[in-house]
Design an enzyme around this catalytic site. Structure first.
Site, PDB file in Angstrom:
ATOM      1  N   LYS A  23       5.754  42.659  59.622  1.00 12.73           N
ATOM      2  CA  LYS A  23       4.441  43.278  59.860  1.00 12.73           C
ATOM      3  C   LYS A  23       4.505  44.785  59.619  1.00 12.73           C
ATOM      4  O   LYS A  23       3.644  45.353  58.959  1.00 12.73           O
ATOM      5  CB  LYS A  23       4.028  42.960  61.307  1.00 12.73           C
ATOM      6  CG  LYS A  23       2.674  43.500  61.711  1.00 12.73           C
ATOM      7  CD  LYS A  23       2.016  42.641  62.782  1.00 12.73           C
ATOM      8  CE  LYS A  23       2.705  42.710  64.127  1.00 12.73           C
ATOM      9  NZ  LYS A  23       2.329  43.891  64.925  1.00 12.73           N
ATOM     10  N   ASP A 317       9.762  44.999  70.690  1.00  8.47           N
ATOM     11  CA  ASP A 317       8.781  43.908  70.543  1.00  8.47           C
ATOM     12  C   ASP A 317       9.329  42.567  71.018  1.00  8.47           C
ATOM     13  O   ASP A 317       8.614  41.564  71.021  1.00  8.47           O
ATOM     14  CB  ASP A 317       8.349  43.793  69.079  1.00  8.47           C
ATOM     15  CG  ASP A 317       7.538  45.016  68.649  1.00  8.47           C
ATOM     16  OD1 ASP A 317       6.920  45.652  69.514  1.00  8.47           O
ATOM     17  OD2 ASP A 317       7.545  45.327  67.448  1.00  8.47           O
ATOM     18  N   LYS A 344       1.420  47.887  75.197  1.00 12.41           N
ATOM     19  CA  LYS A 344       1.405  47.084  73.959  1.00 12.41           C
ATOM     20  C   LYS A 344       0.095  46.287  73.913  1.00 12.41           C
ATOM     21  O   LYS A 344      -0.856  46.623  74.601  1.00 12.41           O
ATOM     22  CB  LYS A 344       2.645  46.186  73.915  1.00 12.41           C
ATOM     23  CG  LYS A 344       3.952  46.970  73.800  1.00 12.41           C
ATOM     24  CD  LYS A 344       4.052  47.703  72.475  1.00 12.41           C
ATOM     25  CE  LYS A 344       5.333  48.523  72.384  1.00 12.41           C
ATOM     26  NZ  LYS A 344       5.341  49.378  71.198  1.00 12.41           N
TER      27      LYS A 344
HETATM   28  C1  S3P Z   1       5.720  49.507  65.161  1.00 11.93           C
HETATM   29  C2  S3P Z   1       6.317  50.247  66.124  1.00 11.93           C
HETATM   30  C3  S3P Z   1       6.465  49.819  67.526  1.00 11.93           C
HETATM   31  C4  S3P Z   1       6.206  48.327  67.679  1.00 11.93           C
HETATM   32  C5  S3P Z   1       5.032  47.839  66.894  1.00 11.93           C
HETATM   33  C6  S3P Z   1       5.187  48.168  65.421  1.00 11.93           C
HETATM   34  C7  S3P Z   1       5.612  50.056  63.807  1.00 11.93           C
HETATM   35  O1  S3P Z   1       5.524  50.519  68.315  1.00 11.93           O
HETATM   36  O2  S3P Z   1       6.051  47.986  69.031  1.00 11.93           O
HETATM   37  O3  S3P Z   1       4.892  46.433  67.038  1.00 11.93           O
HETATM   38  O4  S3P Z   1       5.319  49.315  62.848  1.00 11.93           O
HETATM   39  O5  S3P Z   1       5.827  51.267  63.651  1.00 11.93           O
HETATM   40  P1  S3P Z   1       5.892  51.976  68.893  1.00 11.93           P
HETATM   41  O6  S3P Z   1       6.414  52.739  67.767  1.00 11.93           O
HETATM   42  O7  S3P Z   1       4.611  52.558  69.403  1.00 11.93           O
HETATM   43  O8  S3P Z   1       6.901  51.710  69.964  1.00 11.93           O
END
Ligand code: S3P
Length: 438
Positions: A23, A317, A344
């Site tokens: 993702k 995650d 989250k």
């Molecule tokens: C992500 C960073 C993470 C993660 C999210 C995706 C990203 O969040 O929890 O699902 O793609 O940069 P944070 O950077 O806010 O911790």
């Protein structure tokens, strides 16, 4: 409609599965391809609602994106200054990554824009990106102390900053770096603990001048980005549900193919091994600049641990999945330093604590984590709070419960893992759609 699942144990999980594309990388591939010059092809793209929302946003910004085959996109980049003013608000759906990264990218445009999200995203903090972007000269207004919608005023001059982020967040780092593409001079972000580095790696692949090492990154403003093909590896966070399921269901022997193994994502592997899990990592190979490997998981006796603090950002995650495993491990598992879980898609500490308690497991909630006493989970009713990972973690845990687990509000699983039910069923899960009440 409040879609639900009925999930229960069937037997060992066996065979080989391949989970959808990453993702984080899929979002970034669309964004950078859109502002590069020339045509980029993305393969392995996640056909999830979050990343489809990002692709739709760029279509609204005047970027032509074709989908010649499932999981493939051809993006006709418009160059750094080629995006066009949107005619309507830009809907990021459920995606925190989409909204935060777009806030950075749109802060430096000549036009105004408004970013909106669904109910869950509308409760998530955006001050963490709006504040550093304001230091760069951006004009971004949120609601009620920094919640979406975000109103971004264009036509401002951005200047590079040296930003020490108070949170370990790849989204914050990425928002600042993307704004840095439009800023004068150099933009630097340092973070309290290293987070995933996909933005900086991909910026380099598209020809920007970046420097990075774990814990920080810099970019020089106004680069010329050149179209590049991106091969997206399978999402470790989606693989995580199968790693846990095969670890807890007796007799399982399951291989998950070609999983993205970026070290900033694989903290769960280490935690599971500390808990006694039997996971064999096949030879590491490189696909599209990222390490990938097949993972073979066999069920094993599991015990509780204190999750090492240093692993927390690298498995941020994966805590819903870890909570599910801890519920079946012998003894106590302690999670600390994970207060980010509270912001989250849902408050994941509260959501998972409630889910485990509903299935007869003792959990003590802490502001920054939880203490879970492993035991024998039984059937019950679990509320996923519209959070994809709570729904999938609950379905995983149900494969080891005595009795049926009823899981509500699962539609958002499609944000990150389209086809989860089919793949899980093929691997040996018992997982059926439950008719909505009435
Ligand atoms: C992500 C960073 C993470 C993660 C999210 C995706 C990203 O969040 O929890 O699902 O793609 O940069 P944070 O950077 O806010 O911790």
């Amino acid at each position: 409609m409040n879609m639900g699942w009925l999930a229960s144990a069937r037997g060992p999980l066996r065979g080989r599965v391949r989970v959808p594309g990453d993702k984080s990388i899929s979002h970034r591939a669309i964004m950078l391809a859109a502002i590069a010059e020339g045509t980029s092809r993305i393969t392995g793209f996640l056909e999830g609602e979050d990343t489809l929302a990002t692709a739709r946003v760029f279509a609204q910004l005047g970027v032509r994106i074709e989908a010649p085959a499932p999981s493939e996109r051809v993006v006709h980049g418009v160059g750094l200054d080629g995006l066009r003013a949107p005619a309507a608000v830009l809907d990021c759906g459920n995606a925190g990554t989409g909204m935060r990264l777009l806030a950075g990218l749109l802060a430096g445009q000549a036009f105004d824009s408004v970013l909106v999200g669904d109910e869950s995203l509308s409760r998530r903090p955006m001050g963490r990106v709006a504040e550093p972007l304001a230091l760069m000269g951006a004009r971004i207004e949120g609601c009620d102390g920094g919640l979406p919608p975000l109103r971004i005023t264009g036509g401002v001059r951005l200047r590079g900053i040296d930003y020490a982020s108070p949170v370990a967040s790849a989204q914050v780092k990425s928002a600042v770096l993307l704004a840095g593409l439009y800023a004068e001079g150099e933009t630097t972000v340092t973070e309290p603990r290293p987070t995933r580095d996909y933005t900086e790696r991909m910026l380099q692949a598209f020809g920007a001048r970046v420097a990075f090492s774990p814990g920080g990154a810099s970019v020089i403003g106004r680069p010329r980005l050149r179209a590049t093909d991106v091969r997206v590896p399978a999402d470790f966070s989606s693989a995580a549900f199968f790693l846990v399921a095969a670890s807890i269901v007796p007799g399982s022997d399951l291989t998950i193919e070609a999983v993205g193994m970026n070290p900033r994502r694989t903290g769960l592997l280490e935690a599971l091994r500390l808990m006694g899990a039997d996971i064999e990592t096949g030879p590491l190979r490189e696909e599209g600049g990222e390490p990938v490997a097949d993972l073979r998981v066999r069920a094993a006796p599991l015990h509780g641990i204190d999750v090492p603090l240093a692993l927390v950002p690298d498995m941020i995650d994966e805590f819903p999945a870890l909570f599910a495993l801890a519920a079946c491990a012998s003894g106590r598992t302690t999670v600390r330093g994970a207060e980010e879980l509270r912001v989250k898609e849902s408050d994941r500490i509260a959501s998972m604590a409630a889910a485990l308690r509903a299935l007869g497991i003792d959990v003590e909630e802490r502001p920054d984590g939880a203490i879970i006493e492993g035991g024998t989970p039984r059937g019950g009713e679990v509320e996923s709070h519209g959070d994809h990972r709570i729904a999938m973690a609950s379905a995983v845990l149900a494969q080891r419960t005595q009795g049926v687990v009823e899981i509500s509000d699962v539609a958002n699983v499609a944000t990150s893992f389209p086809g989860f039910v089919e793949l899980a069923t093929a691997a040996g899960f018992r997982l059926d759609a439950a008719s909505p009440p009435g």
